[in-house]
Design a protein around this motif. Structure first.
Motif, PDB file in Angstrom:
ATOM      1  N   VAL A  11     -22.951  11.180   7.725  1.00 45.12           N
ATOM      2  CA  VAL A  11     -21.496  11.182   7.631  1.00 45.12           C
ATOM      3  C   VAL A  11     -20.982  10.767   8.997  1.00 45.12           C
ATOM      4  N   ALA A  12     -20.213   9.705   9.034  1.00 44.07           N
ATOM      5  CA  ALA A  12     -19.562   9.272  10.267  1.00 44.07           C
ATOM      6  C   ALA A  12     -18.071   9.516  10.115  1.00 44.07           C
ATOM      7  N   ALA A  13     -17.438   9.908  11.204  1.00 45.24           N
ATOM      8  CA  ALA A  13     -16.010  10.218  11.135  1.00 45.24           C
ATOM      9  C   ALA A  13     -15.299   9.817  12.410  1.00 45.24           C
ATOM     10  N   CYS A  14     -14.062   9.413  12.242  1.00 43.56           N
ATOM     11  CA  CYS A  14     -13.109   9.206  13.325  1.00 43.56           C
ATOM     12  C   CYS A  14     -11.947  10.129  12.971  1.00 43.56           C
ATOM     13  N   PRO A  15     -11.793  11.244  13.685  1.00 41.67           N
ATOM     14  CA  PRO A  15     -10.887  12.307  13.234  1.00 41.67           C
ATOM     15  C   PRO A  15      -9.438  11.868  13.019  1.00 41.67           C
ATOM     16  N   VAL A  16      -8.809  12.522  12.056  1.00 46.97           N
ATOM     17  CA  VAL A  16      -7.378  12.338  11.803  1.00 46.97           C
ATOM     18  C   VAL A  16      -6.654  13.335  12.703  1.00 46.97           C
ATOM     19  N   THR A  17      -6.150  12.840  13.809  1.00 44.78           N
ATOM     20  CA  THR A  17      -5.489  13.680  14.813  1.00 44.78           C
ATOM     21  C   THR A  17      -4.012  13.863  14.473  1.00 44.78           C
ATOM     22  N   PRO A  18      -3.350  14.845  15.089  1.00 53.81           N
ATOM     23  CA  PRO A  18      -1.902  14.983  14.880  1.00 53.81           C
ATOM     24  C   PRO A  18      -1.127  13.719  15.249  1.00 53.81           C
ATOM     25  N   LEU A  19      -1.574  12.994  16.272  1.00 53.04           N
ATOM     26  CA  LEU A  19      -0.907  11.744  16.636  1.00 53.04           C
ATOM     27  C   LEU A  19      -1.030  10.716  15.518  1.00 53.04           C
ATOM     28  N   LEU A  20      -2.220  10.592  14.939  1.00 56.55           N
ATOM     29  CA  LEU A  20      -2.395   9.644  13.835  1.00 56.55           C
ATOM     30  C   LEU A  20      -1.552  10.050  12.633  1.00 56.55           C
ATOM     31  N   VAL A  21      -1.497  11.339  12.331  1.00 59.67           N
ATOM     32  CA  VAL A  21      -0.654  11.820  11.231  1.00 59.67           C
ATOM     33  C   VAL A  21       0.791  11.383  11.454  1.00 59.67           C
ATOM     34  N   GLN A  22       1.287  11.581  12.660  1.00 63.34           N
ATOM     35  CA  GLN A  22       2.670  11.191  12.984  1.00 63.34           C
ATOM     36  C   GLN A  22       2.861   9.689  12.795  1.00 63.34           C
ATOM     37  N   GLN A  23       1.908   8.892  13.252  1.00 62.90           N
ATOM     38  CA  GLN A  23       2.012   7.441  13.108  1.00 62.90           C
ATOM     39  C   GLN A  23       2.000   7.016  11.644  1.00 62.90           C
ATOM     40  N   ILE A  24       1.094   7.593  10.869  1.00 63.50           N
ATOM     41  CA  ILE A  24       0.984   7.230   9.450  1.00 63.50           C
ATOM     42  C   ILE A  24       2.248   7.613   8.692  1.00 63.50           C
ATOM     43  N   VAL A  25       2.785   8.802   8.962  1.00 57.99           N
ATOM     44  CA  VAL A  25       4.016   9.221   8.281  1.00 57.99           C
ATOM     45  C   VAL A  25       5.141   8.247   8.604  1.00 57.99           C
ATOM     46  N   ASP A 115     -10.783  17.317   3.521  1.00 59.11           N
ATOM     47  CA  ASP A 115      -9.988  18.551   3.534  1.00 59.11           C
ATOM     48  C   ASP A 115      -9.208  18.689   4.833  1.00 59.11           C
ATOM     49  N   ASP A 116      -9.848  18.374   5.973  1.00 57.49           N
ATOM     50  CA  ASP A 116      -9.167  18.475   7.269  1.00 57.49           C
ATOM     51  C   ASP A 116      -7.990  17.499   7.344  1.00 57.49           C
ATOM     52  N   ALA A 117      -8.181  16.279   6.842  1.00 62.23           N
ATOM     53  CA  ALA A 117      -7.092  15.304   6.863  1.00 62.23           C
ATOM     54  C   ALA A 117      -5.930  15.764   5.986  1.00 62.23           C
ATOM     55  N   ILE A 118      -6.235  16.275   4.798  1.00 65.69           N
ATOM     56  CA  ILE A 118      -5.175  16.766   3.916  1.00 65.69           C
ATOM     57  C   ILE A 118      -4.433  17.923   4.570  1.00 65.69           C
ATOM     58  N   THR A 119      -5.165  18.806   5.247  1.00 65.38           N
ATOM     59  CA  THR A 119      -4.518  19.919   5.957  1.00 65.38           C
ATOM     60  C   THR A 119      -3.575  19.399   7.031  1.00 65.38           C
ATOM     61  N   GLY A 120      -3.998  18.388   7.783  1.00 64.19           N
ATOM     62  CA  GLY A 120      -3.141  17.820   8.822  1.00 64.19           C
ATOM     63  C   GLY A 120      -1.853  17.235   8.271  1.00 64.19           C
ATOM     64  N   PHE A 121      -1.944  16.511   7.158  1.00 63.64           N
ATOM     65  CA  PHE A 121      -0.740  15.938   6.558  1.00 63.64           C
ATOM     66  C   PHE A 121       0.111  17.019   5.894  1.00 63.64           C
ATOM     67  N   THR A 122      -0.507  18.046   5.349  1.00 58.41           N
ATOM     68  CA  THR A 122       0.254  19.154   4.751  1.00 58.41           C
ATOM     69  C   THR A 122       1.056  19.892   5.816  1.00 58.41           C
ATOM     70  N   GLN A 123       0.488  20.068   6.994  1.00 58.36           N
ATOM     71  CA  GLN A 123       1.219  20.716   8.084  1.00 58.36           C
ATOM     72  C   GLN A 123       2.443  19.914   8.484  1.00 58.36           C
ATOM     73  N   ARG A 124       2.369  18.601   8.376  1.00 63.22           N
ATOM     74  CA  ARG A 124       3.489  17.726   8.765  1.00 63.22           C
ATOM     75  C   ARG A 124       4.485  17.523   7.625  1.00 63.22           C
ATOM     76  N   LEU A 125       3.995  17.406   6.374  1.00 65.06           N
ATOM     77  CA  LEU A 125       4.849  17.015   5.254  1.00 65.06           C
ATOM     78  C   LEU A 125       5.096  18.115   4.226  1.00 65.06           C
ATOM     79  N   GLY A 126       4.392  19.219   4.348  1.00 63.89           N
ATOM     80  CA  GLY A 126       4.447  20.239   3.303  1.00 63.89           C
ATOM     81  C   GLY A 126       3.411  19.937   2.243  1.00 63.89           C
TER      82      GLY A 126
END
Length: 196
Positions: A11-25, A115-126
């Motif tokens: 499994v390779a990953a490039c984490p979904v950070t709070p900064l990336l969440v903000q950019q994607i939103v 799951d971690d990525a969904i949690t990050g977006f849920t924290q930002r968007l509900g």
């Protein structure tokens, strides 16, 4: 590595950070029918083109994620694959800047990235408008459950979840953040079909 070397799941990953969440939103709230607005926004984020990328219309985020553009955005943040033997002798994903690779990692490690990525977006968007788990998986990686979550952002839909990974001729799996236009009153599509 030779064709006699053992095959190991990775499994390779490039984490979904709070900064990336903000950019994607921010990108998910743009009008996708105005390509110039979107291109300008991506440029301000520091996402760049590279001759080393395997697909056309692809960018690298400042953190190392691969983003494929067209009439939608599909940003890859995790891959579930195997390394070994003659066909896949090298760990391509684990060598990319910003990515880390975990050898002998199973589906639970891949699922945890989603799951971690969904949690990050849920924290930002509900909570997502839809959060569902269906039977998925590939023949190469074996059966498994696929979780998809979706948020409507104006006339766009933002979806997080796994899909078959096209660079491996759909043998492996990747986790993506996907944005595409959807009518403001349209019913949500089957999320797996939406990002495939």
């Amino acid at each position: 590595m030779t064709d006699e070397d053992p095959i190991a799941d990775h499994v390779a990953a490039c984490p979904v950070t709070p900064l990336l969440v903000q950019q994607i939103v921010g990108l998910a709230e743009l009008p996708w029918d105005d390509r110039a607005v979107f291109q300008a926004a991506v440029g301000r984020l520091g996402w760049r083109e590279s001759d080393d990328l395997p697909l056309e219309d692809a960018l690298i985020t400042a953190e190392g994620h691969l983003a494929y553009l067209g009439d939608h955005l599909s940003l890859s943040f995790a891959h579930f694959y195997w390394v070994g033997g003659e066909e896949w002798a090298e760990d391509f994903w684990g060598t990319l800047p910003g990515w880390s690779s975990h050898e002998n990692a199973g589906r639970e490690v891949f699922d945890a990235q989603i799951d971690d990525a969904i949690t990050g977006f849920t924290q930002r968007l509900g909570p997502p408008e839809r959060d569902l788990t269906t039977e998925g998986g590939t023949l190469a990686m074996g059966p498994g459950d696929w979780r998809h979550a979706a948020w409507r952002r104006g006339s766009n839909l933002l979806v997080i979840g796994p899909r078959h990974e096209g660079l491996s001729y759909f043998q492996f799996e990747e986790a993506v953040v996907h944005i595409a236009p959807i009518g403001t009153t349209a019913a949500l599509p089957a999320l797996h079909d939406f990002i495939s």
